[in-house]
Design a protein around this motif. Structure first.
Motif, mmCIF file in Angstrom:
data_model
loop_
_atom_site.group_PDB
_atom_site.id
_atom_site.type_symbol
_atom_site.label_atom_id
_atom_site.label_comp_id
_atom_site.label_asym_id
_atom_site.label_seq_id
_atom_site.Cartn_x
_atom_site.Cartn_y
_atom_site.Cartn_z
ATOM 1 N N PHE A 126 -44.813 -29.616 -3.628
ATOM 2 C CA PHE A 126 -43.560 -30.266 -3.981
ATOM 3 C C PHE A 126 -43.407 -30.169 -5.490
ATOM 4 O O PHE A 126 -44.407 -30.155 -6.215
ATOM 5 C CB PHE A 126 -43.574 -31.736 -3.545
ATOM 6 C CG PHE A 126 -42.231 -32.408 -3.579
ATOM 7 C CD1 PHE A 126 -41.351 -32.262 -2.528
ATOM 8 C CD2 PHE A 126 -41.857 -33.191 -4.649
ATOM 9 C CE1 PHE A 126 -40.110 -32.886 -2.538
ATOM 10 C CE2 PHE A 126 -40.628 -33.828 -4.681
ATOM 11 C CZ PHE A 126 -39.750 -33.664 -3.617
ATOM 12 N N PHE A 127 -42.149 -30.090 -5.984
ATOM 13 C CA PHE A 127 -41.949 -30.061 -7.427
ATOM 14 C C PHE A 127 -41.238 -31.318 -7.890
ATOM 15 O O PHE A 127 -40.144 -31.647 -7.409
ATOM 16 C CB PHE A 127 -41.134 -28.836 -7.866
ATOM 17 C CG PHE A 127 -40.880 -28.838 -9.354
ATOM 18 C CD1 PHE A 127 -41.911 -28.587 -10.231
ATOM 19 C CD2 PHE A 127 -39.624 -29.131 -9.861
ATOM 20 C CE1 PHE A 127 -41.705 -28.616 -11.598
ATOM 21 C CE2 PHE A 127 -39.399 -29.168 -11.225
ATOM 22 C CZ PHE A 127 -40.446 -28.905 -12.102
ATOM 23 N N ALA A 128 -41.852 -32.036 -8.821
ATOM 24 C CA ALA A 128 -41.268 -33.234 -9.420
ATOM 25 C C ALA A 128 -42.166 -33.637 -10.582
ATOM 26 O O ALA A 128 -43.214 -33.020 -10.826
ATOM 27 C CB ALA A 128 -41.154 -34.358 -8.410
ATOM 28 N N TYR A 129 -41.761 -34.686 -11.294
ATOM 29 C CA TYR A 129 -42.530 -35.150 -12.458
ATOM 30 C C TYR A 129 -43.128 -36.521 -12.163
ATOM 31 O O TYR A 129 -42.415 -37.475 -11.869
ATOM 32 C CB TYR A 129 -41.644 -35.218 -13.701
ATOM 33 C CG TYR A 129 -41.286 -33.843 -14.228
ATOM 34 C CD1 TYR A 129 -41.968 -33.298 -15.310
ATOM 35 C CD2 TYR A 129 -40.288 -33.086 -13.637
ATOM 36 C CE1 TYR A 129 -41.659 -32.031 -15.788
ATOM 37 C CE2 TYR A 129 -39.971 -31.825 -14.099
ATOM 38 C CZ TYR A 129 -40.661 -31.302 -15.180
ATOM 39 O OH TYR A 129 -40.359 -30.054 -15.645
ATOM 40 N N VAL A 130 -44.450 -36.604 -12.261
ATOM 41 C CA VAL A 130 -45.156 -37.853 -12.018
ATOM 42 C C VAL A 130 -44.984 -38.801 -13.194
ATOM 43 O O VAL A 130 -44.745 -39.998 -13.032
ATOM 44 C CB VAL A 130 -46.650 -37.592 -11.765
ATOM 45 C CG1 VAL A 130 -47.396 -38.896 -11.534
ATOM 46 C CG2 VAL A 130 -46.838 -36.640 -10.594
ATOM 47 N N ALA A 131 -45.106 -38.281 -14.403
ATOM 48 C CA ALA A 131 -44.958 -39.085 -15.616
ATOM 49 C C ALA A 131 -44.533 -38.173 -16.749
ATOM 50 O O ALA A 131 -44.825 -36.972 -16.743
ATOM 51 C CB ALA A 131 -46.260 -39.806 -15.962
ATOM 52 N N SER A 132 -43.848 -38.765 -17.749
ATOM 53 C CA SER A 132 -43.296 -37.934 -18.820
ATOM 54 C C SER A 132 -42.993 -38.783 -20.042
ATOM 55 O O SER A 132 -42.512 -39.909 -19.932
ATOM 56 C CB SER A 132 -42.005 -37.255 -18.319
ATOM 57 O OG SER A 132 -41.346 -36.574 -19.365
ATOM 58 N N SER A 133 -43.316 -38.237 -21.213
ATOM 59 C CA SER A 133 -42.870 -38.821 -22.472
ATOM 60 C C SER A 133 -42.500 -37.672 -23.398
ATOM 61 O O SER A 133 -43.249 -37.298 -24.295
ATOM 62 C CB SER A 133 -43.953 -39.700 -23.101
ATOM 63 O OG SER A 133 -43.456 -40.335 -24.276
ATOM 64 N N VAL A 134 -41.348 -37.086 -23.129
ATOM 65 C CA VAL A 134 -40.901 -35.877 -23.836
ATOM 66 C C VAL A 134 -39.513 -36.105 -24.415
ATOM 67 O O VAL A 134 -38.615 -36.606 -23.737
ATOM 68 C CB VAL A 134 -40.862 -34.648 -22.895
ATOM 69 C CG1 VAL A 134 -40.310 -33.434 -23.615
ATOM 70 C CG2 VAL A 134 -42.254 -34.358 -22.361
ATOM 71 N N ASP A 135 -39.349 -35.737 -25.677
ATOM 72 C CA ASP A 135 -38.020 -35.699 -26.281
ATOM 73 C C ASP A 135 -37.489 -34.287 -26.080
ATOM 74 O O ASP A 135 -38.097 -33.317 -26.533
ATOM 75 C CB ASP A 135 -38.108 -36.037 -27.771
ATOM 76 C CG ASP A 135 -36.751 -36.006 -28.442
ATOM 77 O OD1 ASP A 135 -35.744 -36.072 -27.728
ATOM 78 O OD2 ASP A 135 -36.704 -35.907 -29.682
#
Length: 417
Positions: A126-135
């Protein structure tokens, strides 16, 4: 999009739900008849405790930044699921709109960092984002980090956890590490560290090193630049990308962010401490997390008891939007039920009883339920559905068609008998 979880929803009421591999026959005592045929899952749905949404309990920060790193609970994810070890709760994310949002800051987004969490993916690949801190500013370029679940196509890493760090070099990245996902619906301890002195990015799974790489500097000479949050719109997110899309379906427990790169020994110690909520919390707090969410709530989702052969391992949960103790089928019209028989009801725009994975391995199955639709139903409304198929209102008769689909195949929709 395939529904990420087993769901009962958008019906006036559902009195009983049975999943088994043999047919059901009518008798004077419905429950006795059903249980005599050995169903794996049998849910009377006769509980009386009403589910309550408790938003304040989910995103309280137990780390050193305190309330400054409290998160916002978006689109009502649900707590009350059993976490990866004793005494630990998990948060359930539907992969459609739910996530936790925490404001970015220089105190939270540090040059050296560790992100730690427990995750249980609903689907793999599956494609998705578990966690992120991106500008995601186009100029001078992306900064920060993210943890994604790859489907083998987007990043080419196979069915895997993938982490990238960014250094304001356009859309280019300073480093990538990956670890294979062995199966869906299994808890995994994930830890990502970056040490700006050694320029090393590392990922651990279940306390063991998965991959470590030395990063590559961009034109500015930096391997990693923390989230600069230049537009003030790209927060730290759990369950989505910082751009508030690419939602991830699954369960999360015990998430933490540190302002240092934890050593391999400390990562292993955290995993070894995962025997109880107390021992694990002590291990996490001993390394001074900036952010620590344990997702505990004083009002967990009420249990829907399973009377089938799977026992308590198959217990379900009443989610917000479901209503317990509605009137079910009763005598004299339905003499096989008690005079006080109750049901679960569901609001028009949500609500469900969430059943855990039953892990059936058979080419024959029986799904039985009593339903009472109080109004015209929305096309595609789920009655009893799994990640790939189930009983639905399929719209073949203007909102009154009872249908079934299988393996997310288009040509199995719209064929109500």
């Amino acid at each position: 999009m395939k529904p990420p979880y087993n769901t009962l929803g958008r019906l006036g009421s559902t009195a009983l739900l049975v999943l088994c591999a043999i047919p059901i026959v009518r008798a004077s005592d419905y429950q006795t008849t059903v249980t005599s045929q050995g169903p794996i899952g049998y849910y009377r749905l006769n509980e009386t405790v009403q589910p309550v949404f408790d938003p304040a309990a989910y995103a309280t920060n137990l780390g050193s930044l305190g309330a400054a790193a409290d998160g916002t609970f978006v689109s009502s994810p649900v707590l009350g699921f059993q976490g990866p070890f004793s005494g630990v709760s998990a948060i359930d994310l539907n992969g459609l709109s739910q996530y936790i949002r925490t404001p970015s800051s220089t105190a939270l987004d540090t040059t050296n960092f560790t992100f730690e969490t427990w995750v249980k993916p609903a689907n793999a690949p599956f494609f998705a984002y578990v966690a992120s801190s991106v500008d995601f500013e186009a100029t001078p370029g992306r900064s920060g980090w993210y943890l994604a679940q790859d489907d083998g196509v987007t990043f080419g890493a196979g069915s895997a956890w993938v982490v990238r760090i960014f250094n304001q070099n356009g859309t280019g990245f300073g480093g990538q590490v990956a670890a294979p996902i062995l199966a869906a619906d299994v808890w995994v301890h994930l830890v990502v560290t970056y040490d700006n002195t050694s320029k090393v990015l590392t990922m651990y799974t279940n306390g063991v090193l998965a991959q470590s790489v030395t990063g590559t500097a961009g034109a500015n000479g930096q391997v990693y630049v923390p989230n600069q949050n230049l537009s003030n719109n790209d927060p730290l997110t759990i369950g989505a990308r910082s751009t508030l899309n690419f939602f991830w379906p699954g369960q999360v427990a015990q998430s933490a962010v540190y302002g240092t790169a934890l050593s391999a020994a400390r990562v292993a110690a955290h995993f070894a401490a995962a025997t109880s909520a107390g021992s694990y919390s002590t291990a996490v707090q001993s390394d001074a997390p900036l952010l620590y969410y344990n997702y505990f709530s004083s009002t967990p989702a009420p249990v829907a008891a399973n009377l089938g052969t799977l026992g308590t391992a198959g217990n379900a949960l009443f989610l917000p939007g479901s209503i317990a103790a509605a009137t079910g089928p009763r005598p004299p019209i339905y003499p096989g039920f008690a005079a006080t028989n109750t049901a679960a009801a569901f609001v028009a725009d949500g609500g469900a009883v969430r059943i855990p994975a039953l892990n059936l391995n058979t080419n024959t199955v029986t799904i039985s339920a009593w339903i009472s639709a109080t109004n015209l139903q929305k096309e595609g409304a789920g009655l009893v559905v799994t990640p790939g198929g189930g009983l639905i209102i399929d719209g073949a008769f203007g909102g009154f068609g009872l249908g079934y689909y299988w393996n997310n195949t288009d040509d199995t929709f719209l064929w109500s008998p």
